[in-house]
Structure formats: C-alpha cells, structure tokens
Design a protein around this motif. Structure first.
Motif, PDB file in Angstrom:
ATOM      1  N   UNK A 178       0.818  -1.211   0.000  1.00  0.00           N
ATOM      2  CA  UNK A 178       0.000   0.000   0.000  1.00  0.00           C
ATOM      3  C   UNK A 178       0.857   1.268   0.000  1.00  0.00           C
ATOM      4  N   UNK A 179       1.867   1.411   0.884  1.00  0.00           N
ATOM      5  CA  UNK A 179       2.717   2.595   0.804  1.00  0.00           C
ATOM      6  C   UNK A 179       3.440   2.723  -0.536  1.00  0.00           C
ATOM      7  N   UNK A 180       3.867   1.598  -1.105  1.00  0.00           N
ATOM      8  CA  UNK A 180       4.546   1.644  -2.392  1.00  0.00           C
ATOM      9  C   UNK A 180       3.604   2.074  -3.510  1.00  0.00           C
ATOM     10  N   UNK A 181       2.337   1.727  -3.396  1.00  0.00           N
ATOM     11  CA  UNK A 181       1.351   2.179  -4.368  1.00  0.00           C
ATOM     12  C   UNK A 181       1.192   3.700  -4.306  1.00  0.00           C
TER      13      UNK A 181
ATOM     14  N   UNK B  99       3.262   3.798   5.780  1.00  0.00           N
ATOM     15  CA  UNK B  99       4.226   2.717   6.031  1.00  0.00           C
ATOM     16  C   UNK B  99       4.463   2.531   7.521  1.00  0.00           C
ATOM     17  N   UNK B 100       4.555   3.662   8.257  1.00  0.00           N
ATOM     18  CA  UNK B 100       4.762   3.539   9.710  1.00  0.00           C
ATOM     19  C   UNK B 100       3.510   3.003  10.395  1.00  0.00           C
ATOM     20  N   UNK B 101       2.340   3.423   9.921  1.00  0.00           N
ATOM     21  CA  UNK B 101       1.093   2.972  10.528  1.00  0.00           C
ATOM     22  C   UNK B 101       0.888   1.476  10.323  1.00  0.00           C
ATOM     23  N   UNK B 102       1.186   0.991   9.113  1.00  0.00           N
ATOM     24  CA  UNK B 102       0.990  -0.418   8.794  1.00  0.00           C
ATOM     25  C   UNK B 102       2.221  -1.267   9.098  1.00  0.00           C
ATOM     26  N   UNK B 103       3.290  -0.594   9.594  1.00  0.00           N
ATOM     27  CA  UNK B 103       4.564  -1.275   9.845  1.00  0.00           C
ATOM     28  C   UNK B 103       5.026  -2.005   8.592  1.00  0.00           C
ATOM     29  N   UNK B 104       4.927  -1.270   7.472  1.00  0.00           N
ATOM     30  CA  UNK B 104       5.280  -1.860   6.182  1.00  0.00           C
ATOM     31  C   UNK B 104       6.487  -1.224   5.535  1.00  0.00           C
ATOM     32  N   UNK B 105       7.375  -0.641   6.335  1.00  0.00           N
ATOM     33  CA  UNK B 105       8.586  -0.037   5.774  1.00  0.00           C
ATOM     34  C   UNK B 105       9.493  -1.125   5.204  1.00  0.00           C
ATOM     35  N   UNK B 106      10.159  -0.809   4.101  1.00  0.00           N
ATOM     36  CA  UNK B 106      11.067  -1.759   3.466  1.00  0.00           C
ATOM     37  C   UNK B 106      12.144  -0.997   2.720  1.00  0.00           C
ATOM     38  N   UNK B 107      13.249  -1.669   2.451  1.00  0.00           N
ATOM     39  CA  UNK B 107      14.340  -1.044   1.701  1.00  0.00           C
ATOM     40  C   UNK B 107      13.883  -0.720   0.289  1.00  0.00           C
TER      41      UNK B 107
END
Length: 263
Positions: A17-20, A62-70
C-alpha cells in the motif's frame, strides 16, 4: 530460489500500500511535465502539489501499517527526485526560463534538479547516523516537496495577478537558484513529522483545518502563496532554536566530561 527473490515475490500487503502511494506520487510528478508541455500551467502545478500530498501519506502509511522496506525507501527517493527535482525544473523552464534566458535558463533548471538530488542523497546517507533525539524536529536543508512547491511561487502568483514581473525569466531564475541553495544547504528547517497536538487543541485545530479548506475552495492560489511565504518565515526561527538546542547539547556533553561520576 534465492532468499531476496522469494522475499520480493512474497511482499506483504502492508508494504504494498505505501509503495502504491509512492508510485502514484511518481506518476503525478511526471504528469505535471505533460501538462506543462500542453501549457496547462495550473494543472501542472496542481499535479506537483498532489505528488507532495501523496509523498507525505506514503511514509505515514508505512509507519502505521509497519510496512517499511528497503525497496520502498529506494522507490520513495526515486519518486521524490522526479516529482520535486526534475518536474519543477522542467515546468519552470517551459513556462519562462526558455523564452527569457535560453540556454542559461536550462543551466539554472539543471542546477535546481541536481541540488534536489544532492539533498535527497544526503538525507538517505544521514538516516543511519546516531544523532540526538531533538534533531528529529528538523530537516537539514529545506525538504524536497517544500522546495519544489515554493520554487513555483511566482508562477502561482501569476495565476491571480496580472503583473508581468512574476513571469520574468530573470526573477524566476534567481528564485530557482535560491531554492536550490536552500535544499542543498545545511540550514535547519522545521519538520512536522514528530509534531504532537495536545488533546485540548484538537478541536481548535480541526476548526482551523475546516476554515483553510473553505478558503482553499475559493482562493486556492492565494492561500498556497501565503503558506509558502509563512513557511519561509519560519526558517530564521528554526535556525535560532536549532542553535540553542545544539549549545545546550554541547554544554551537557561538556558537563558529563567534567563530572563523569554523575552519569
């Protein structure tokens, strides 16, 4: 199957979702160039502003969903460079720098774009630095979305003013160089990422947001101009408070060296 490839194929939805949102920001930045080529200047500016909004949302999501990635971090840097470095430079070049300054205008547009790239590279390099907690309240140099938006200030003013001075190639070139300097510099500017609103101020804040939305609906370009000028006006206060906190940090470190038994 290599571990890296398997992880990429199994990218969880909370990272997607953040990447979208980041991809949409990239598309908005590129679309602003298309509108500029068609001389749809207001839509061109609006597309860059939309890219800024999406850029602010993707990190928070990303922080809300804990979906951070490189992968997401690299994509975000690419999107920021295109939307806030390449796009504003091209838009201003097509709007006034080309006709007003020719090749010199192109050089200035390139300078702005390169400065944005350097600012983003420095931001990525500093992410792993061990800095005091209070440093998180500041950016080093003006943030790329803010720099891109404010670089279009005179263009925005020309939407509601008939004064020819705001369309001057020389004026816009000087302004673009100034914004390039602010982005590439180490001048501290306020960051809203860690701003916390006290509970008693939530209702007044919502009322202010509602009022600003009403003004935006009637006078969008005037309001954006005021916001840009207000943001620039906060920079001297950011510098002063940053220096004060740095002095306090240095004094605290010196005191700990003099009295190690107190730590």
């Amino acid at each position: 199957m290599p571990m890296g490839r398997r992880k990429f194929r199994e990218l969880p939805i909370n990272s997607l979702i953040p990447n979208m949102l980041t991809t949409l920001a990239l598309c908005a930045g590129l679309t602003s160039v298309r509108f500029a080529l068609e001389e749809k200047w207001e839509l061109s500016v609006a597309a860059i502003l939309v890219a800024g909004v999406l850029d602010g949302l993707d990190g928070r999501m990303a922080r809300l969903l804990k979906g951070s990635s490189k992968f997401g971090a690299e994509l975000d840097s690419l999107s920021d460079f295109v939307s806030f470095g390449v796009a504003p430079g091209l838009v201003l070049y097509l709007w006034t720098l080309d006709s007003g300054l020719g090749s010199l205008g192109w050089i200035i547009a390139l300078t702005f774009t390169v400065s944005c790239g350097l600012r983003l590279a420095r931001f990525n390099a500093m992410m792993d630095d061990d800095v005091p907690e209070w440093e998180g309240r500041y950016f080093t140099g003006i943030a790329a979305p803010a720099g891109a938006s404010i670089s279009l200030l005179f263009m925005v003013v020309s939407f509601y003013s008939d004064a020819e001075i705001f369309k001057s190639g020389i004026l816009n070139a000087a302004w673009l160089l100034f914004m390039a300097f602010l982005m590439a510099s180490r001048i501290p500017t306020f960051s809203i990422k860690r701003v916390r609103i006290a509970r008693r101020f939530i209702i007044p804040m919502l009322l202010v947001v509602g009022g600003l939305a009403a003004v935006m609906a009637s006078y969008p370009w005037q309001l954006l101009s005021v916001i840009a000028v207000f943001y620039l006006g906060t920079i001297p206060f950011a510098i002063a408070t940053h220096r004060k906190l740095a002095r306090e940090e240095a004094a605290k470190a010196l005191d700990q060296e003099d009295h190690p038994e107190d730590t």
